[in-house]
Design a protein around this motif. Structure first.
Motif, PDB file in Angstrom:
ATOM      1  N   ALA A 132      14.356   5.478   2.212  1.00 17.65           N
ATOM      2  CA  ALA A 132      13.879   5.539   3.590  1.00 17.65           C
ATOM      3  C   ALA A 132      12.760   4.531   3.820  1.00 17.65           C
ATOM      4  CB  ALA A 132      13.390   6.951   3.915  1.00 17.65           C
ATOM      5  N   VAL A 133      12.041   4.168   2.752  1.00 19.13           N
ATOM      6  CA  VAL A 133      10.942   3.206   2.847  1.00 19.13           C
ATOM      7  C   VAL A 133      11.118   2.155   1.754  1.00 19.13           C
ATOM      8  CG1 VAL A 133       8.449   2.861   2.735  1.00 19.13           C
ATOM      9  CG2 VAL A 133       9.372   4.948   3.767  1.00 19.13           C
ATOM     10  N   ILE A 134      11.186   0.913   2.155  1.00 15.73           N
ATOM     11  CA  ILE A 134      11.350  -0.196   1.214  1.00 15.73           C
ATOM     12  C   ILE A 134      10.042  -0.966   1.132  1.00 15.73           C
ATOM     13  CG2 ILE A 134      12.584  -2.338   0.729  1.00 15.73           C
ATOM     14  CD1 ILE A 134      14.943  -1.202   2.307  1.00 15.73           C
ATOM     15  N   THR A 135       9.581  -1.197  -0.069  1.00 11.88           N
ATOM     16  CA  THR A 135       8.366  -1.996  -0.282  1.00 11.88           C
ATOM     17  C   THR A 135       8.673  -3.130  -1.254  1.00 11.88           C
ATOM     18  OG1 THR A 135       7.640  -0.656  -2.160  1.00 11.88           O
ATOM     19  CG2 THR A 135       6.913   0.051   0.033  1.00 11.88           C
ATOM     20  N   GLY A 136       7.730  -4.031  -1.353  1.00  9.08           N
ATOM     21  CA  GLY A 136       7.862  -5.100  -2.328  1.00  9.08           C
ATOM     22  C   GLY A 136       7.457  -4.624  -3.707  1.00  9.08           C
ATOM     23  N   TYR A 137       7.310  -5.576  -4.603  1.00  5.02           N
ATOM     24  CA  TYR A 137       6.938  -5.275  -5.987  1.00  5.02           C
ATOM     25  C   TYR A 137       5.463  -5.617  -6.193  1.00  5.02           C
ATOM     26  CZ  TYR A 137      11.962  -5.033  -6.837  1.00  5.02           C
ATOM     27  OH  TYR A 137      13.291  -4.692  -6.795  1.00  5.02           O
ATOM     28  N   LYS A 138       4.785  -4.775  -6.937  1.00  5.13           N
ATOM     29  CA  LYS A 138       3.365  -4.970  -7.205  1.00  5.13           C
ATOM     30  C   LYS A 138       3.178  -5.359  -8.672  1.00  5.13           C
ATOM     31  CE  LYS A 138       0.549  -2.059  -5.321  1.00  5.13           C
ATOM     32  NZ  LYS A 138      -0.268  -0.827  -5.043  1.00  5.13           N
ATOM     33  N   GLY A 193       0.801  -1.210   0.000  1.00  2.00           N
ATOM     34  CA  GLY A 193       0.000   0.000   0.000  1.00  2.00           C
ATOM     35  C   GLY A 193       0.837   1.264   0.000  1.00  2.00           C
ATOM     36  N   PHE A 194       2.148   1.109   0.233  1.00  3.93           N
ATOM     37  CA  PHE A 194       3.033   2.270   0.304  1.00  3.93           C
ATOM     38  C   PHE A 194       3.989   2.351  -0.886  1.00  3.93           C
ATOM     39  CE2 PHE A 194       1.560   1.349   4.517  1.00  3.93           C
ATOM     40  CZ  PHE A 194       1.341   2.593   5.087  1.00  3.93           C
ATOM     41  N   VAL A 195       3.730   1.563  -1.909  1.00  5.17           N
ATOM     42  CA  VAL A 195       4.564   1.637  -3.113  1.00  5.17           C
ATOM     43  C   VAL A 195       4.471   3.043  -3.698  1.00  5.17           C
ATOM     44  CG1 VAL A 195       4.812   0.830  -5.489  1.00  5.17           C
ATOM     45  CG2 VAL A 195       4.374  -0.812  -3.662  1.00  5.17           C
ATOM     46  N   GLY A 196       5.622   3.651  -3.949  1.00  4.29           N
ATOM     47  CA  GLY A 196       5.652   4.999  -4.497  1.00  4.29           C
ATOM     48  C   GLY A 196       5.787   6.091  -3.465  1.00  4.29           C
ATOM     49  N   LEU A 197       5.780   5.727  -2.168  1.00  4.36           N
ATOM     50  CA  LEU A 197       5.897   6.743  -1.120  1.00  4.36           C
ATOM     51  C   LEU A 197       7.265   7.403  -1.141  1.00  4.36           C
ATOM     52  CD1 LEU A 197       5.067   8.256   1.430  1.00  4.36           C
ATOM     53  CD2 LEU A 197       5.697   6.221   2.759  1.00  4.36           C
ATOM     54  N   ASP A 198       8.311   6.584  -1.218  1.00  2.00           N
ATOM     55  CA  ASP A 198       9.669   7.128  -1.184  1.00  2.00           C
ATOM     56  C   ASP A 198      10.077   7.553  -2.593  1.00  2.00           C
ATOM     57  OD1 ASP A 198      12.297   7.795  -0.744  1.00  2.00           O
ATOM     58  OD2 ASP A 198      12.749   6.012   0.454  1.00  2.00           O
ATOM     59  N   ASP A 199      10.124   8.848  -2.814  1.00  2.00           N
ATOM     60  CA  ASP A 199      10.471   9.379  -4.138  1.00  2.00           C
ATOM     61  C   ASP A 199      11.891   9.945  -4.165  1.00  2.00           C
ATOM     62  OD1 ASP A 199      10.028  11.516  -2.508  1.00  2.00           O
ATOM     63  OD2 ASP A 199       8.488  12.460  -3.745  1.00  2.00           O
ATOM     64  N   SER A 200      12.768   9.349  -3.354  1.00  2.55           N
ATOM     65  CA  SER A 200      14.156   9.803  -3.332  1.00  2.55           C
ATOM     66  C   SER A 200      14.843   9.457  -4.654  1.00  2.55           C
ATOM     67  CB  SER A 200      14.906   9.152  -2.169  1.00  2.55           C
ATOM     68  OG  SER A 200      14.851   7.738  -2.265  1.00  2.55           O
ATOM     69  N   GLY A 201      15.919  10.123  -4.927  1.00  4.31           N
ATOM     70  CA  GLY A 201      16.642   9.907  -6.171  1.00  4.31           C
ATOM     71  C   GLY A 201      17.282   8.535  -6.245  1.00  4.31           C
ATOM     72  N   PRO A 202      17.736   8.122  -7.423  1.00  2.00           N
ATOM     73  CA  PRO A 202      18.305   6.778  -7.595  1.00  2.00           C
ATOM     74  C   PRO A 202      19.604   6.563  -6.825  1.00  2.00           C
ATOM     75  CG  PRO A 202      18.623   8.112  -9.569  1.00  2.00           C
ATOM     76  CD  PRO A 202      17.691   8.887  -8.689  1.00  2.00           C
ATOM     77  N   ASP A 203      20.290   7.654  -6.477  1.00  2.00           N
ATOM     78  CA  ASP A 203      21.560   7.525  -5.772  1.00  2.00           C
ATOM     79  C   ASP A 203      21.407   7.591  -4.250  1.00  2.00           C
ATOM     80  OD1 ASP A 203      22.898   7.407  -8.224  1.00  2.00           O
ATOM     81  OD2 ASP A 203      23.053   9.601  -8.342  1.00  2.00           O
ATOM     82  N   ALA A 204      20.211   7.858  -3.777  1.00  2.00           N
ATOM     83  CA  ALA A 204      19.988   7.984  -2.332  1.00  2.00           C
ATOM     84  C   ALA A 204      19.524   6.651  -1.750  1.00  2.00           C
ATOM     85  CB  ALA A 204      18.951   9.067  -2.062  1.00  2.00           C
TER      86      ALA A 204
END
Length: 222
Positions: free
Chosen positions: A151-157, A137-148
């Motif tokens: 902060a939030v890890i989710t599975g794959y949908k 339900g939290f996929v897409g929450l962490d919009d940090s850059g590819p090099d960062a």
């Protein structure tokens, strides 16, 4: 003959109840009756004819739906995701499932990601040097850059046109295993029956939830 008037009136928890007022044609004052259906029904399920009969006998009768039913649906607290009325709360636990924090309660129609962004959850986690593992339900929450570091890890949908690969399925399985104690922590909190019957303003629900969070941790620590 009776007169009918559609009415609405406020109830506890910032909810507006709606119904019909049946008025006798004879001069008053009149005795009054209030009528409501059993839990799960609406005023359309058979009680209106009885109200009309009482009104013809000289009673003022108020017929109304309960909150969340019929004309009294509180759409603000209706969750399209879970198909029910309620409040939304975001909570964090440690890796052993001990509850650490709970957000303020929000109307059920709010989304998890919107609530987390409002609370600036990812920024606070990153500032503290922490990370979180969340469900899909939290996929897409962490919009940090590819090099960062996330902060939030989710599975794959999976999507209709893009099924999961074998490696993505294995990743989801590994994350689910790590999250198992977390789900136990949430389950302990949900065991409080009071949370299943909350019919109050979100600010009072927040105070109740945070008190139960403390009690839950005390019970689990015994």
């Amino acid at each position: 003959m009776t007169l009918r008037e559609r009415v609405s009136f406020p109830a506890e928890g910032a909810v507006t109840l709606r119904g019909t007022l049946y008025l006798p044609e004879t001069p008053g004052p009149h005795p009054a009756i209030t009528m409501a259906h059993g839990y799960g029904g609406t005023t359309k399920h058979g009680i209106e004819p009885f109200a009309a009969v009482f009104a013809e006998e000289g009673f003022v009768v108020l017929v109304h739906d309960h909150r969340g039913f019929g004309a009294c649906e509180n759409r603000k607290n209706y969750s399209g995701k879970y198909k029910c009325h309620g409040l939304l709360v975001i909570a964090l636990t440690d890796d052993n499932g001990r509850l650490l924090w709970a957000s303020a309660a929000r109307p059920g129609r709010a989304s998890e990601i919107t609530a987390c962004r409002h609370d600036k959850l990812t920024q606070k986690l990153r500032a503290a040097g922490l990370g979180a593992i969340a469900d899909l339900g939290f996929v897409g929450l962490d919009d940090s850059g590819p090099d960062a570091d996330p902060a939030v890890i989710t599975g794959y949908k999976a999507t209709r046109n893009r099924p999961l690969t074998r490696s993505q399925k294995l990743s989801n399985k590994a994350l689910a295993a790590v999250r198992a104690p977390v789900e136990h922590g949430f389950a302990h909190l949900k065991n409080w029956r009071a949370l299943g019957k909350v019919r109050t303003d979100p600010k009072w629900a927040t105070a109740l939830l945070r008190a139960l969070l403390v009690l839950t941790n005390r019970e689990v620590a015994r």
